[in-house]
Design an enzyme around this catalytic site. Structure first.
Site, PDB file in Angstrom:
ATOM      1  N   HIS A 279      62.427  -5.198 -13.275  1.00 10.94           N
ATOM      2  CA  HIS A 279      61.260  -4.340 -13.498  1.00 10.94           C
ATOM      3  C   HIS A 279      59.963  -5.123 -13.585  1.00 10.94           C
ATOM      4  CE1 HIS A 279      63.703  -0.798 -14.014  1.00 10.94           C
ATOM      5  NE2 HIS A 279      64.497  -1.481 -14.841  1.00 10.94           N
ATOM      6  N   ARG A 280      60.059  -6.445 -13.366  1.00  9.17           N
ATOM      7  CA  ARG A 280      58.850  -7.250 -13.537  1.00  9.17           C
ATOM      8  C   ARG A 280      57.765  -6.841 -12.547  1.00  9.17           C
ATOM      9  NH1 ARG A 280      60.189 -13.421 -13.775  1.00  9.17           N
ATOM     10  NH2 ARG A 280      61.228 -12.881 -15.711  1.00  9.17           N
ATOM     11  N   GLY A 281      58.175  -6.512 -11.331  1.00  7.71           N
ATOM     12  CA  GLY A 281      57.213  -6.162 -10.300  1.00  7.71           C
ATOM     13  C   GLY A 281      56.470  -4.877 -10.615  1.00  7.71           C
TER      14      GLY A 281
END
Lengths: 593, 319
Positions: B253-255
């Site tokens: 989910h970093r993006g």
């Protein structure tokens, strides 16, 4: 106004500009005679005026001398590249192609930077870089350098012709006793530029971009030309930078095809003795007074770059012209990631040879990194032994040099193109190339008898970055010529193998000399060495090759193979005679008669 | 010790010609530091370093803390002050990470030519940047859980090789920097730079005046920074971000988090009350260019019109 008629004018002019504006401080002199760079640095220092410190950087300088060193009390102190206010640093690199990795990395981050910092061994130093970097490099080697590094040297001068055109007998006699002043080029007396910087007009700025070339040209080149034009305007006592100043600066920096020169501008004719001195082989006289015409931009018609041939013996009478910006050529093949610290080799063996690229903890007193070791011991001197105790080095303090890994295997491949007329040699070569790939061997290529050669009578030597080097593929596609200077090729191959054995940690039995030939040499060795077409040849080419080949047998621990073509219509015994002379063997395709 | 003469007069940020992508990324990272660091990649001579230094001078009044080539690990994480140690006193000397991200610091650590830095130093820095914690165990010293908070700004020339994908992913924003295209733009760069250099040798008041616009720009960014927490991220925007991430097959989910944070900063700079599809579309190239299908070599694939179309399709479907 600064002159740009001869190479001496151009060097004096660019140095004068660099003395005026430190932002023009990355100067690369291509093909400069190595003994001249020190004198040029002194001349630059005199032009700048005031205290100056000239440091010469080369293959021995690592991070531990450039960024930080130790003072008399063993405390870390700023290194050779740290600058002090009031003293001008002039960094001299006599051969940029052979400078240590630490030197080229430092040049990349320092030239043109707004600020510089050094953080090593507990020392933090910061300064504003105003140093001038004066580097020299053979033009043939420049294309192998990192474009990133070359970009920092936006000011280039072709300096091959810098020398004394007329030597008197008295000067030569004086030189025998060590008085070489008379043999140095006569530069004018230093004449520093003074005055406020001139204002660049929009017209002049547009002209600069036109002269430098298309949108892909690095901005540093635009800026270098603009700043040089500004210095030229100051030398002309002009408050604004005008088109004529841009043209003169372009001549100084050697941009090709820049312009015709305004007739009003005073100019000396170029010296007929030095046709290459102007650096502008496309300039033509003005059509009429006042004409200022932009001609072909520099970049699109940059000539193809000659490959980096290490020519043996005397070169051709007229050296091929080298471009000043070889990195612009689509044919340029710089070393991959040339500014990165190389990856460690897999076999894990430590080497005590090769350029130093750092220091690391070590428990053994082998290849000691002295500064790092002494600094480590100094940290604990008082804690361990009390105040006033002498410095004692413990085993835990020992640091050893980390060195750039070097190949421990070598392949020298001699390709006689005249023997490959209807023969695809790739399959025969595959086992040797595969071996060289897996061993990460140093690869040298000797070529004879092809149509792209500068001299048909001579062999050419190229050092490749490995078997994946595109130069090898290019070599396998070459068309054969008529002359076969086999003796010269073998002579060069022997030299090359000796150099590889001497300069690299090549293991016994890990050196291969592979000769692709039918052994029908038709150029005597002397003809190759003198580069003169022989009147008659007879068997001299073959006999010389066999004589030279006997030298291969004297190479210790080198394995030799002759790859002969499948069809041997004449002189079928020659490849075997050659292999015998070399104490090697012959390999021919299966089924060959 | 050699120190530069303060203050550092570098080209005012507002006078930097073009470089809109890099400027946008730097401003987003300043307005919303949680978005993560900025990596600018571009060929030589594209004014990457100039822009970064000009930005740091504008917002912090000084050049950024810079990690130089050739730095040793004791200067990165900290070590004994050797001058003092030689006199028999042991004094800890903070490293560059603490200088940049320790208490009361500027919060920017700048690495010029980051792809030339040794890998183990990059790893140390990225670990500290990602966790906000620096742990030092060396030379008989144990310092645990030192809080550091800094944004990493790196510039690099891809001609010298790329960064590993694992390292790329640690940067919140990645921007391609290209040379100025038109002759007019190039000429404008020349006149701007040379005019500034002339000011450096002129009366001090003229030089100070050159930075007036910088002060105004910084004021606007500071105001945006204060507004960020108040900018609403509607559920619809989060759904759109998820849809975009799915279209690009992003892992983790970093993006999408980086995309939402960047979009919120863009909205704050624009004075908008809530994040919308346009803000997301503006944030997507910066936050996703290095997270979609990058090869193991670390060579970045450029953002294309096709990528823009994917973003538009995902946002319209989710909206």
């Amino acid at each position: 106004m600064l002159r740009a008629d001869t190479v001496t004018d151009r060097i004096a002019g660019t140095l004068t500009c660099a003395a005026f504006d430190h932002r023009l401080g990355g100067i690369l002199l291509l093909d400069l005679r190595p003994d001249l760079i020190g004198g040029l640095a002194s001349w630059l220092a005199a032009t700048i005026g005031g205290p100056a410190r000239i440091v010469t950087l080369g293959a021995d300088d690592g991070d531990d001398t450039l960024w930080v060193t130790a003072d008399a009390g063993l405390a870390p102190a700023p290194g050779r590249l740290a600058e002090s206010p009031g003293t001008t640093l002039i960094a001299v690199i006599p051969d940029l192609a052979r400078a240590n990795l630490a030197v080229t990395r430092a040049a990349t981050v320092l030239i043109g930077a707004d600020g510089a910092v050094a953080d090593r061994h507990g020392l933090h130093a910061a300064w504003r870089p105003r140093a001038r970097w004066l580097a020299a490099c053979p033009a043939a080697d420049a294309e192998r350098l990192s474009p990133h590094l070359l970009d920092r040297f936006a000011v280039r001068v072709a300096a091959a012709d810098l020398g004394t055109p007329a030597r008197t007998p008295a000067e030569l006699v004086a030189a025998l006793d060590g008085h070489t002043t008379g043999l140095l080029p006569a530069l004018p007396d230093p004449a520093p530029l003074t005055g406020p910087p001139a204002v660049m007009t929009a017209e002049a700025a547009t002209l600069v971009t036109t002269v430098v070339g298309g949108p892909a040209a690095p901005h540093r080149r635009d800026l270098a030309l603009a700043r040089a034009a500004r210095a030229v305007a100051v030398s002309d006592r002009s408050a604004t930078v005008e088109a004529r100043h841009v043209h003169r600066a372009a001549e100084l920096l050697g941009f090709r095809g820049t312009s015709t020169r305004p007739a009003a501008a005073p100019a000396r004719p170029a010296s007929p003795a030095h046709p290459a001195a102007t650096g502008d082989d496309t300039a033509t006289p003005p059509a009429r007074p006042g004409d200022v015409e932009i001609r072909t931009p520099a970049r699109p018609d940059t000539p193809p770059v000659p490959t980096s041939v290490l020519a043996p013996g005397p070169g051709p009478a007229t050296a091929p012209r080298q471009p000043l910006y070889p990195e612009d050529s689509p044919d340029a093949m710089p070393d991959f990631a040339g500014l990165r610290v190389p990856w460690q080799r897999a076999d894990g063996r430590r080497s005590t040879r090769g350029p130093i690229i750092g220091a690391e903890p070590s428990g053994r007193p082998v290849d000691i990194a002295y500064l790092a070791t002494v600094l480590e011991a100094a940290k604990f001197r008082r804690v361990r032994h009390g105040a006033g105790a002498p410095l004692r080095i413990h085993v835990s303090d020992l640091r050893s040099n980390r060195r750039q890994p070097q190949p421990d295997a070598a392949l020298v491949l001699l390709l006689d193109h005249t023997s490959r007329r209807d023969w695809d040699v790739t399959a025969a070569l595959a086992p040797y190339l595969g071996w060289a790939y897996t061993r990460r061997a140093a690869v040298s290529l000797i070529e004879i008898g092809h149509r792209d050669a500068d001299s048909e009578l001579q062999a050419e030597r190229r050092r490749l970055s490995g078997v994946l080097d595109p130069l090898l593929n290019a070599a396998l596609d070459r068309a054969p010529a008529r002359a076969t200077p086999l003796a010269h090729g073998l002579d060069l191959a022997i030299q090359e193998m000796r150099l590889r054995r001497r300069n690299l940690p090549v293991r016994d039995g890990e050196a291969w000399l592979v000769v692709v030939t039918d052994a029908r040499g038709n150029v005597p060795l002397e003809a190759s060495q003198r580069n003169v077409m022989p009147r008659s040849v007879s068997r001299a080419g073959i006999d010389d090759a066999l004589t030279v080949a006997a030298g291969v047998a004297g190479l210790r621990a080198v394995r030799t193979v002759v790859l002969a073509p499948p069809e041997l219509s004449h002189y079928r015994d020659l490849p075997f005679a050659l292999a015998d002379a070399m104490a090697g063997m012959v390999a021919r395709p299966d089924g060959a008669p | 010790m050699i120190e530069p003469t303060p203050p550092p007069f570098v080209l005012p940020y507002t006078r930097v010609v073009a470089q809109e992508g890099l400027k946008k990324a730097l401003e987003i990272a300043y307005v919303s530091p949680s978005v993560g660091g900025v990596l600018a990649t571009g060929r030589r001579g594209t004014a990457k370093s100039t822009t970064v230094r000009a930005f740091a001078r504008m917002v912090f009044g000084d050049l950024p803390v810079t990690l130089p080539i050739g730095a040793t690990d004791d200067r990165v994480v900290g070590g004994w002050n050797i001058d003092k140690l030689l006199q028999g006193t042991s004094t800890w000397m903070p490293g560059l990470i603490e200088e940049a991200g320790g208490e009361g610091r500027t919060g920017v650590l700048y690495i010029d030519e980051i792809n030339l830095l040794e890998d183990h130093l990059v790893n140390i820095i990225l670990d500290a940047a990602a966790t906000g914690i620096l742990t030092v165990q060396r030379d008989g010293v144990s310092r645990r859980n030192v809080a550091v908070w800094f944004n990493l700004v790196g510039t690099m020339n891809p001609e010298e090789g790329g960064l590993r994908p694992q390292l790329l992913d640690r940067f919140g924003l990645v921007v391609w920097v290209d040379s100025a295209g038109s002759a007019g733009e190039r000429a404008e760069i020349l006149t701007t730079v040379l005019e500034f250099e002339r000011l450096l040798t002129g009366p001090p008041d003229q030089l100070r005046a050159a930075y007036t616009a910088d002060g105004q720009r910084r004021g606007r960014l500071d105001a945006a920074r204060e507004r960020v927490p108040a900018v609403v991220v509607p559920e619809k925007a989060a759904t759109m971000a998820g849809a975009i991430a799915a279209e690009f097959s992003l892992e983790g989910h970093r993006g999408e988090l980086a995309m939402l944070r960047a979009a919120r900063a863009i909205a704050a700079i624009a004075g908008a009350a809530e994040v919308n599809a346009a803000h997301l579309a503006e944030a997507a190239p910066l936050t996703l260019v290095h997270r979609r299908g990058t090869s193991e070599s670390g060579t970045l694939r450029r953002w294309s019109a096709e990528d823009d179309a994917i973003v538009a399709r995902a946002t319209s479907a989710a909206g």
